[in-house]
Design a protein around this motif. Structure first.
Motif: not given
Lengths: 387, 827
Positions: B178-179, B222-224, B236-237, B241-242
Motif C-alpha cells: 500500500a505504497y 523497481q516496479k517502475f 501511480e508509481c 516517487l515524485l
C-alpha cells in the motif's frame, strides 16, 4: 547598305555543268557546259566584270556531245575536262575528255562580240579518258592544288586515277578501285579532299558516302544511309580536314565529321526539294551554298562548325581595344547558324552552284533552263566577317 | 323643535351633511383646508369660522327687503332647530360608548396592579439565580482549565503515538504494497520529524522512517523499471516517487525510456512487416536505395525474392492501420500520461518551482520527434513501395488515416512538428502518386499505339478476308484490294481509350481532395496540388507527351527507312488535330472543374497546348505526305532509271507502274478521306479527264522545230519560262499541307510528279521512249486531276515532264493525241 543586284545571264540551251575557272585568280570567270541533243553543244566562258557589274562571254564549241560535268584544271587555266554523252548506235554512253581552250578565244571575243556566236571556236581535244571498259563517267575530279597532272574519274562503280602525260596529251590509268556489292552500284558524285596531301577521296553512291585512300585505293570509311535518299553532292571543308558536307534527295544538307560517322554533326533542312549541290566557300568555310530543284539557292552561315567559330570577333577586339582581349570569353556572341539569304532568281531546278575562284564573295548558280545568276555575299555579312 | 328634527337614520345624505358640519365646527376637516381658508375670510359666511353676526346682520338689513328678511329669519330658525336636534342625536348615540369605555378602563386598572406584583417577584427570583450561577462558576473554574490541558496532552500523545508507530506502519504498508498510504503517512510525519530531529528519540524514528522509505522508493523504482505494470500503475508509481522527492528529470528519462522500449517494439513490428512486403516486392532493391540507411536497425533486406508474389504483403491500409493502432495510439497514451504526471501538475507544489514542466516538455518533444521520425521513415518506405496505380482509394484512405491519427498528437502536443511532418509525407506521397500516374498514362498511351499498330498491320496480312478486328467492314474492301482497317473506328477507340484512362486517373487523383479526407483542406491540396500537380504535372504533361511522342515519329522514321506505318501517322495527326480543336480544352475544363483550380501560379494556357498539338498534327501530316510521296516517288524513279529509253519499243500500253501509281493514290485518297474532310478544290471543267495535250504539244513542236538561235539573249526566251509565267506562283514541293484530303493528296502528287520530272531529265530518250512518256503522262492526267486542289498543277507538272522528255529525246516525234487517248482508254 544596299547590295548589288544579281546579274543574270541566259543560255539558249539547257545546262547542268558549271565550274569556276580554278586556275584563274584574277578574273572572275565561270565555265558553263550546255546540254542539247540536237545542236552542237557549247562551253560558255562567263567573265564577270565586277566593277561595271557586267558580263562578257565567249562561246567555244564542244561538238562531242552534251555536257554533264565540267571542271577546270587547277594548274593550267586553259585546260579543262568534261563528261559528255555520246550517242552511238542507239546507245548512250557518258565519256570524259581533257580539252584545251584555243588561245585566241579571249582576244577574239573582246574585239568582236557578235562574231563569236556566228563562228565559235572549237575546243582542242587533248586526250580521251578511255572508259570503254568501265562504263559511263559520272564526273572527273582534278587533284586539288595539284600541278594538273592527275585526275580521278568516277565511272559506274569504278574509281579511276589517271596520270596525264606529255602535256596532257596522253592519259593512263595509274590505279583504280572498284566498289563491290550487291545490286547495281553507281557513283553519283565525288570529291577529292584537299587535305592529307591529297590522298583522300570521298564518293557518294545511292545513300552512302565512302572515303577512299588513294595510296592504297581502299575504302577507309563508309557512312551508310548518310541521307534518307540519294546523295547528290559532297564538299570538303577547305579548312577543317575531317569535315564534310553532303546533300541529297531528302532535301537535307548534312555535315559530317568523318571520324565520327554514326551521326551527322549538323543537319539543315531548308530546301523544299532535292538538294543537288553543296559548296563551301574556299576562304571562309562558314559560308555554304546549296542549290536545289526547288529553284532556290541558299547561302547559309554555319558559324558553329566552321574553322573560326569566333574568329572574326577576336579580330574585332584586336583592332578596336587591345586590352579587352581577356574579355574574349564573355564577349563571345552566341553562335548563330543561320540562313543568310535565299536567292530566288531561278525559275527552274538549280543543279549547280560554284564560288568564284578569284573573288571569295561571289558565286554563280545555274538552273536547267540555262539561266546563270551571279550573286554576291551581302556586304553587311562580308564586313562582319572581315572586320 | 322636535318636530323639526329629522330622525338620525332617515337620510344618509342628511347625516353626512351633518357630520361634515360637525367636523367643520370642531375643525376636523383636514381635507378641505384650502376651502376652509378661503371661506374663513368671509365674515358673512354663516358656516365659516370668522363669522361675525353683527356684520352679517347689518349686511342683511342693508341688502334685503323685509320679506326677504322675514324669510331669512324663518330659514335661520329652521336651520337652528335642525342643528339642535342633530346635536341631541349625537350625544345620545355616544353616551353608551362612553359608559363601556369607562368600564373597561376601570377593569384594566385592577389587572395591572396584579401584574405589577408578579413582576416584582420575578425580578427577585432572577437576582437569586444570578447569584447562584456566579457562585457555581467560581467553584468550577479550576477543573475546567485542567480538562482543557488534559485534552491537549491527549492529542499530542496521539501524534506521538503515530510517530512511534510510523516505522511499523510503514513496514506493514510496505508488506501490503500500500505504497500510497505509506507515502501519505510519511509525508504527514516528515515535517515533525524534521523539526524535532535534534531529539534523539525522534531522530531514531526519523532514521527508521528514512530507511523504510528508502526501501519503499527502491521498490517503487523497481516496479517502475520492471515495466510490466499498466500505465495506471506506472503513473501511480511516478506520482509517489515524485512525492518522495525523487529527481523529476531522472523520472522523466526513466519514464520515457520505458515508453520508448514499448514503442520500439511497435516500430519493429511495423518494420518486420515492411521487410516482408519488401522482400515479396520485386522492386525491393530500388526501394531500398531510395531510403538508404534511414533506419539503422534495418538489416540489408535488399535480397529480393522474386518468387513470392507481391500480393503476399499486406496492403498499405492495413499497414497504416496497424501503425496507427499500435504505435500512434500508444504514443498518444504515453504523451497523455506523461503530461499528466510531469507537466500538468498543480502549480502550488514545490516541483513547479524547479521548472519541471518546461524541462519535461522539452524531453517529451525530443522523445516524440525521434520516434515519429522513425515511424515516418517506415511509413514513407511503405508508401514508396506503393507503385501499382490500380486502386488509389486504398492509398488515399491510408494516408487519410495516417494524417487523421497524427492530429491527435497535435492536440496533445500543440507545439510539435510531428503533424506538419506527417502532412509533408502526405504531400510527398501525393506528388509521387501524380508522377506514377503520369508514367502509367504514358505507358498506356504507348501500349494503345502498339495495339493500333497491330490493328493496322493485321488486315494487310489477310487482305480480302473478313478482318477479325471488325474494322474493315466500313471501308468496303471490294473497291480497293489494299483495304485499310477502319481508321475512324481505330481513331475513336484510341481517343476514347485515352480519354477514359485520363478520366479514371483524374477520378483517382481526385480522391486526394475529397471533402471527407482530413488533409484535403491543407493549403497544398487546395492550391498547388490542383494547379501544379494535377493540372500541370499530370494533364498538361500528358498532353505534351502525346505531342512530343508524335513528333518523334516524324523524326525517327525519316532517315531509317520509315518504320512507322503511314496510316499510323495519319491517325496520330488526326488525333492531335482533334486534341487541338476540342479534346484539350475539354480535358482542361474538366480538370479545372473537378479540382476547382485557382490559378495562383501561372499555368500553361489552353491556347499554348492547342498550338503545340496543332504543330504536332501538322508535322505528322507533313510527314505522312512525305512518306507516301516517297513511296510513289520510289516506284516512279525506279521505273525511269531502270529502263533503256533509247531502245524501247513503240508504246502499246500504259506502263504497269503508272497504273500502280494511280491505284496507290486512290487508296491513299480513301485512307485520308476516312479521317479528313474533303477540303476545297478549285472549280474545274467538267471534261477535265478528257483534257488533251494539244496545247503544249503544238506549242512545243513549234519551238522544237523552229529554235531561236539568238545567242546571248540577256533574258532567256525559253519555253519553260513562258509556261512559268502562266503559273507565276512557285511550287513548293515538300511544303506544309492543310488539314484536308485534297491538300494532302495534292502534296503527295506534287512530290511524285516532281520526282518523275527530275528523273526524266537525267535520261536520254528515243522516239518511242518519248511516246511512252506521253502515254504515261496522259494516263496520269486522266486520273490524278480529281485528287488535287488545282488541276492546273497536275497539268503543269505533266507538261513539264513531257516537255523535258521531248528535250531529252534524240528523235522527238510525238505520238498523235488520238492514239494516246486510245491507248490510255484501253489500258
Amino acid at each position: 547598305m544596299e547590295d548589288d543586284a544579281p546579274v543574270i545571264y541566259g543560255l539558249e540551251f539547257q545546262a547542268r555543268a558549271l565550274t569556276a575557272q580554278t586556275a584563274e585568280t584574277d578574273a572572275i570567270r565561270f565555265l558553263v557546259g550546255t546540254q542539247s541533243l540536237k545542236f552542237d553543244n557549247q562551253i560558255h566562258i562567263i567573265d564577270f566584270d565586277d566593277e561595271n557589274n557586267m558580263i562578257n562571254k565567249s562561246v567555244l564549241l564542244h561538238d562531242a556531245g552534251e555536257i554533264w560535268h565540267i571542271s577546270g584544271s587547277p594548274a593550267d587555266k586553259a585546260v579543262l575536262t568534261t563528261c559528255y554523252n555520246k550517242t552511238s548506235e542507239s546507245r548512250v554512253l557518258t565519256c570524259a575528255a581533257v580539252w584545251r581552250m584555243p588561245p585566241e578565244w579571249e582576244s577574239g571575243n573582246h574585239e568582236s562580240p557578235d562574231d563569236s556566236s556566228n563562228n565559235p571556236q572549237t575546243l582542242e581535244l587533248l586526250c580521251h579518258l578511255d572508259n570503254s571498259a568501265h562504263g559511263s563517267m559520272a564526273c572527273v575530279l582534278w587533284e586539288p592544288m595539284g600541278d594538273g597532272k592527275r585526275v580521278i574519274s568516277l565511272a559506274e562503280n569504278h574509281v579511276l586515277l589517271w596520270d596525264l602525260q606529255e602535256s596532257s596529251a596522253k592519259a593512263t590509268i595509274s590505279s583504280s578501285a572498284t566498289l563491290e556489292g550487291k545490286g547495281q552500284l553507281k557513283f553519283t558524285a565525288g570529291k577529292w579532299s584537299p587535305h592529307h596531301n591529297c590522298t583522300q577521296l570521298a564518293t557518294a553512291n545511292d545513300t552512302a558516302i565512302r572515303g577512299w585512300d588513294l595510296r592504297s585505293m581502299s575504302q577507309i570509311y563508309c557512312i551508310e544511309n548518310a541521307h534518307g535518299q540519294l546523295v547528290r553532292d559532297l564538299d570538303f571543308n577547305p579548312n577543317k580536314q575531317y569535315y564534310l558536307a553532303s546533300c541529297g534527295d531528302d532535301c537535307k544538307v548534312k555535315f559530317w565529321d568523318v571520324r565520327h560517322i554514326s551521326e551527322p554533326v549538323k543537319c539543315l533542312e531548308e530546301h523544299s526539294h532535292w538538294v543537288w549541290s553543296v559548296r563551301y566557300n574556299h576562304s571562309h568555310d562558314q559560308l555554304l551554298l546549296t542549290a536545289s530543284s526547288d529553284s532556290r539557292v541558299i547561302l547559309s552561315n554555319m558559324v558553329s562548325i566552321s574553322s573560326e567559330p569566333f574568329g572574326h570577333l577576336v579580330d574585332d577586339d584586336d583592332l578596336s581595344d587591345p586590352e579587352e582581349n581577356q574579355q574574349e570569353d564573355k564577349g563571345k556572341e552566341p553562335l548563330q547558324d543561320s540562313i543568310i539569304s535565299t536567292y530566288e532568281e531561278h525559275e527552274d531546278s538549280v543543279y549547280a552552284v560554284e564560288w568564284s575562284a578569284a573573288d571569295p564573295w561571289l558565286f554563280a548558280s545555274l538552273s536547267y533552263d540555262g539561266r546563270l545568276v551571279i550573286n554576291r555575299v551581302p556586304r553587311a555579312l562580308k564586313y562582319r566577317i572581315l572586320l | 323643535m322636535s318636530s323639526a328634527t329629522t330622525p338620525p337614520d332617515s337620510d344618509p345624505a342628511q347625516r353626512r351633511r351633518v357630520h361634515s358640519m360637525l367636523k367643520l365646527y370642531y375643525g376636523l376637516n383636514e381635507e378641505g383646508k384650502a376651502t376652509e381658508q378661503a371661506e374663513s375670510l368671509d365674515p358673512c359666511d354663516i358656516n365659516g369660522p370668522h363669522f361675525d353676526p353683527e356684520i352679517y346682520l347689518n349686511k342683511l338689513r342693508k341688502e334685503c327687503s323685509l320679506t326677504e328678511l322675514m324669510d331669512h329669519e324663518s330659514c335661520m330658525v329652521k336651520q337652528i332647530r335642525s342643528l339642535d336636534s342633530d346635536m341631541q342625536t349625537l350625544v345620545y348615540e355616544n353616551y353608551n360608548k362612553f359608559i363601556s369605555a369607562t368600564d373597561t378602563i376601570r377593569k384594566m386598572k385592577n389587572d395591572f396592579k396584579k401584574m405589577e406584583d408578579e413582576m416584582d417577584c420575578l425580578s427577585a427570583n432572577m437576582a437569586a439565580i444570578t447569584e447562584f450561577s456566579a457562585r457555581i462558576s467560581g467553584t468550577l473554574q479550576d477543573q475546567h482549565a485542567q480538562i482543557t490541558k488534559l485534552s491537549g496532552v491527549h492529542t499530542l500523545l496521539r501524534k506521538l503515538q503515530f510517530l512511534f508507530e510510523l516505522p511499523a506502519r510503514l513496514n506493514k504498508c510496505l508488506e501490503l504494497q500500500a505504497y500510497a498510504q505509506a507515502v501519505s503517512s510519511h509525508r504527514r510525519a516528515r515535517c515533525v520529524l524534521q523539526q524535532y530531529s535534534h531529539m534523539p528519540s525522534f531522530r531514531g524514528i526519523q532514521d527508521d522512517c528514512h530507511v523504510i522509505m528508502e526501501q519503499l522508493a527502491q521498490q517503487l523504482r523497481q516496479k517502475f523499471r520492471d515495466g510490466g505494470s499498466s500505465a495506471k500503475d506506472l503513473s501511480e508509481c511516478v506520482e509517489l516517487l515524485l512525492q518522495l522527492d525523487e529527481p523529476a528529470e531522472e523520472l522523466c528519462d526513466k519514464f520515457l525510456s520505458h515508453a520508448q522500449s514499448r514503442l520500439e517494439a511497435d516500430l519493429q513490428g511495423l518494420e518486420a512487416e515492411l521487410k516482408d512486403s519488401a522482400v515479396t516486392d520485386t522492386g525491393a532493391g530500388s526501394v531500398q536505395k531510395t531510403s538508404p540507411g534511414s533506419n539503422p536497425v534495418s538489416p540489408s533486406s535488399s535480397v529480393s525474392n522474386p518468387f513470392l508474389s507481391p500480393a503476399a504483403g499486406t496492403d498499405i491500409l492495413e499497414f497504416i492501420d496497424r501503425g496507427c493502432n499500435e504505435f500512434v495510439s500508444n504514443l498518444c497514451l504515453v504523451i497523455a500520461s506523461y503530461q499528466e504526471l510531469f507537466i500538468n501538475r498543480p502549480q502550488e507544489s514545490e516541483l513547479a518551482s524547479k521548472n519541471i514542466p518546461e524541462m519535461a516538455n522539452g524531453k517529451l518533444h525530443v522523445f516524440v520527434d525521434t520516434l515519429a521520425a522513425r515511424y515516418f521513415s517506415l511509413v514513407e518506405r511503405r508508401i514508396q513501395e506503393e507503385k501499382g496505380v490500380g486502386d488509389n482509394s486504398l492509398l488515399v484512405r491510408a494516408l487519410d488515416r495516417f494524417h487523421r491519427r497524427l492530429q491527435a498528437i497535435s492536440k496533445l502536443l500543440p507545439g510539435s512538428a510531428v503533424p506538419s511532418q506527417g502532412t509533408e509525407i502526405v504531400v510527398r506521397a501525393a506528388r509521387e502518386r501524380i508522377k506514377q500516374y503520369l508514367s502509367a498514362l504514358q505507358t498506356f498511351y504507348h501500349d494503345s499505339l502498339t495495339d493500333v499498330r497491330q490493328a493496322l498491320a493485321a488486315p494487310r496480312l489477310s487482305v480480302g478476308g473478313a478482318s477479325a478486328s471488325g474494322g474493315g467492314a466500313l471501308v468496303g474492301g471490294a473497291s480497293s484490294k489494299d483495304a485499310p482497317p477502319s481508321l475512324p473506328e481505330l481513331l475513336t477507340s484510341l481517343s476514347n481509350f485515352i480519354l477514359n484512362q485520363l478520366k479514371s486517373v483524374l477520378a483517382s487523383v481526385h480522391l486526394f481532395t475529397a471533402k471527407d479526407i482530413t488533409f484535403s483542406n491543407k493549403p497544398y491540396f487546395k492550391g498547388e496540388f490542383c494547379s501544379q500537380g494535377v493540372r500541370e504535372g499530370l494533364v498538361v504533361s500528358f498532353i505534351k507527351f502525346i505531342c512530343q511522342s508524335s513528333r518523334q515519329y516524324c523524326e525517327s522514321a525519316g532517315d531509317r527507312g520509315g518504320s512507322t506505318p503511314p496510316a499510323l501517322l495519319l491517325l496520330l495527326s488526326r488525333l492531335c488535330l482533334d486534341y487541338e480543336t476540342s479534346t484539350i480544352s475539354y480535358i482542361l475544363t474538366l480538370t479545372d472543374e473537378q479540382f476547382l483550380v485557382q490559378h495562383h501560379t501561372p499555368v500553361t494556357p489552353v491556347t499554348a497546348l492547342c498550338a503545340e498539338a496543332r504543330e504536332a498534327a501538322q508535322k505528322l501530316l507533313n510527314h505522312y505526305v512525305k512518306v507516301q510521296g516517297l513511296i510513289i516517288s520510289q516506284m516512279l524513279r525506279k521505273s525511269v532509271e531502270t529502263r533503256d529509253w533509247v531502245n524501247t519499243i513503240e508504246p502499246r500500253n500504259v506502263r504497269a507502274v503508272m497504273k500502280r501509281v494511280v491505284e496507290d493514290t486512290t487508296s491513299i485518297d480513301v485512307q485520308v478521306g476516312l479521317l479528313y474532310e474533303e477540303g476545297v478544290r478549285k472549280a474545274h471543267s467538267s471534261d477535265s479527264s478528257k483534257r488533251t495535250f494539244s496545247v503544249y504539244s503544238s506549242s512545243r513542236q513549234q519551238i522544237r522545230y523552229a529554235p531561236s538561235y539568238t545567242p546571248s539573249a540577256p533574258m532567256d526566251t525559253n519555253l519553260l519560262s513562258n509556261i512559268h509565267k502562266l503559273f507565276s506562283e512557285r511550287i513548293d514541293i515538300f511544303s506544309p499541307v492543310e488539314f484536308n484530303k485534297v491538300s494532302v493528296l495534292t502534296g503527295i502528287i506534287k512530290i511524285s510528279l516532281k520526282t518523275f520530272l527530275e528523273c526524266v531529265r537525267l535520261r536520254t530518250f528515243g522516239r518511242y521512249g518519248l511516246q511512252q512518256i506521253q502515254v504515261d503522262c496522259h494516263y496520269l492526267q486522266m486520273y490524278l486531276w480529281r485528287f488535287v486542289s488545282d488541276e492546273n498543277l497536275v497539268h503543269f507538272l505533266l507538261d513539264e515532264i513531257v516537255g523535258s522528255a521531248a528535250h531529252r529525246c534524240l528523235d522527238p516525234s510525238p505520238m498523235e493525241q488520238s492514239v494516246i487517248e486510245v491507248i490510255c482508254e484501253r489500258g
